[in-house]
Design a protein around this motif. Structure first.
Motif, PDB file in Angstrom:
ATOM      1  N   ASP A  76      -6.134   1.862 -16.358  1.00 53.96           N
ATOM      2  CA  ASP A  76      -6.640   0.921 -15.395  1.00 53.96           C
ATOM      3  C   ASP A  76      -8.045   0.828 -15.153  1.00 53.96           C
ATOM      4  OD1 ASP A  76      -3.993   0.076 -15.471  1.00 53.96           O
ATOM      5  OD2 ASP A  76      -3.615   0.588 -13.139  1.00 53.96           O
ATOM      6  N   ASN A 100      -1.635  -1.349 -15.637  1.00 50.85           N
ATOM      7  CA  ASN A 100      -0.550  -0.330 -15.883  1.00 50.85           C
ATOM      8  C   ASN A 100       0.280  -0.171 -14.687  1.00 50.85           C
ATOM      9  OD1 ASN A 100      -1.075   0.241 -18.834  1.00 50.85           O
ATOM     10  ND2 ASN A 100      -3.117   0.500 -17.947  1.00 50.85           N
ATOM     11  N   ASN A 101      -0.492   0.321 -13.471  1.00 50.26           N
ATOM     12  CA  ASN A 101      -0.026   0.825 -12.276  1.00 50.26           C
ATOM     13  C   ASN A 101      -0.072  -1.037 -11.222  1.00 50.26           C
ATOM     14  OD1 ASN A 101       0.949   1.385  -9.544  1.00 50.26           O
ATOM     15  ND2 ASN A 101      -0.390   3.028  -9.607  1.00 50.26           N
ATOM     16  N   LYS A 103       0.464  -1.365  -8.401  1.00 50.57           N
ATOM     17  CA  LYS A 103      -0.043  -1.285  -7.156  1.00 50.57           C
ATOM     18  C   LYS A 103      -1.685  -1.615  -7.131  1.00 50.57           C
ATOM     19  CE  LYS A 103       2.980   2.097  -5.321  1.00 50.57           C
ATOM     20  NZ  LYS A 103       3.198   3.612  -4.733  1.00 50.57           N
ATOM     21  N   ASN A 104      -2.167  -1.604  -8.385  1.00 50.55           N
ATOM     22  CA  ASN A 104      -3.456  -2.138  -8.463  1.00 50.55           C
ATOM     23  C   ASN A 104      -3.883  -3.554  -8.826  1.00 50.55           C
ATOM     24  OD1 ASN A 104      -4.169   0.797  -8.526  1.00 50.55           O
ATOM     25  ND2 ASN A 104      -4.229   1.155 -10.572  1.00 50.55           N
ATOM     26  N   SER A 118       0.515  -7.275 -14.854  1.00 50.75           N
ATOM     27  CA  SER A 118       1.233  -6.031 -14.695  1.00 50.75           C
ATOM     28  C   SER A 118       2.721  -6.098 -15.563  1.00 50.75           C
ATOM     29  CB  SER A 118       1.500  -5.915 -13.442  1.00 50.75           C
ATOM     30  OG  SER A 118       2.488  -4.772 -13.411  1.00 50.75           O
TER      31      SER A 118
END
Length: 222
Positions: A76, A100-101, A103-104, A118
């Protein structure tokens, strides 16, 4: 359209291949030499070996001529930095980054990435759109999933069954768009009565979705 894809792994490879089929002009930046060779040989496109978080590599790849930069590495931080450099140093009008996450995602938006993507969120949204939750189904979402368009089927047990639209207390941040009766799309006039088998189309923010489900598809008071 000139497109620079950052990351030549599986995601980047098939993305570049797909974009080529739409007749876009595509180039790839990848750190690993063997992957660079594979992409260049199989897709017959310009491939630049190096770290896309470095200005000189982006410059060598003619990023300044790109209409879109798409960063799809497995990191990320690399995707974020590459997109920021492309936008701030090379005036690229549109940047897209793999997140990839999940939450980001909001962080990417706040830091200037135009479209953070995402795969986890996409899959979850697809499942939500396909699965019927007590008569409520998500049709689509916009504004990075913050606004939701839903369809709710009215049953005899619904709290709004046999009630006029004007008597239904719809949450303030929600909008009843239309009512479908016997495959006919109707405007939700104040005196329109909701009956079993009707479907209502509503727009809401994500937080209000549960309230709508309780309102239209919940159980009537005993």
């Amino acid at each position: 359209m000139n497109i620079v894809v950052i990351g030549g792994g599986k995601v980047g490879y098939y993305l570049a291949k797909t974009l080529l089929s739409y007749r876009h002009k595509v180039s790839v930046i990848e750190m690993k030499r063997e992957i660079c060779q594979k992409v260049a040989d199989e897709l017959n496109i310009p491939v630049y070996q190096g770290d896309a978080t470095k200005i000189d590599i982006l410059k060598n790849a003619d990023t300044a001529k790109a209409d879109v930069v798409i960063a799809v590495t497995g990191q990320d931080e690399e995707n974020l930095i590459a997109c920021q450099l492309a936008k701030n140093n090379f005036r690229v009008s549109k940047t897209i980054a793999r997140v990839n996450n999940p939450k980001n995602t909001d962080v990417f938006l706040k830091l200037g990435v135009d479209i953070p993507v995402s795969s986890t969120t996409i899959i979850a949204d697809m499942i939500e759109q396909e699965v019927d939750y007590a008569g409520m189904k998500t049709l689509t979402s916009i504004k990075n999933n913050k606004i939701v368009v839903s369809e709710v089927e009215i049953s005899k047990n619904s709290p709004v069954f046999n009630r006029k639209v004007k008597d239904i207390k719809i949450p303030r941040d929600c909008q009843l768009v239309s009512v479908i009766k016997d495959n006919e799309v109707l405007k939700p006039g104040e005196n329109l009565v909701l009956l079993e088998g009707d479907s209502v189309i509503v727009v809401s923010d994500l937080e209000s979705k549960k309230h709508l489900r309780d309102l239209f598809a919940g159980q009537r008071p005993g």
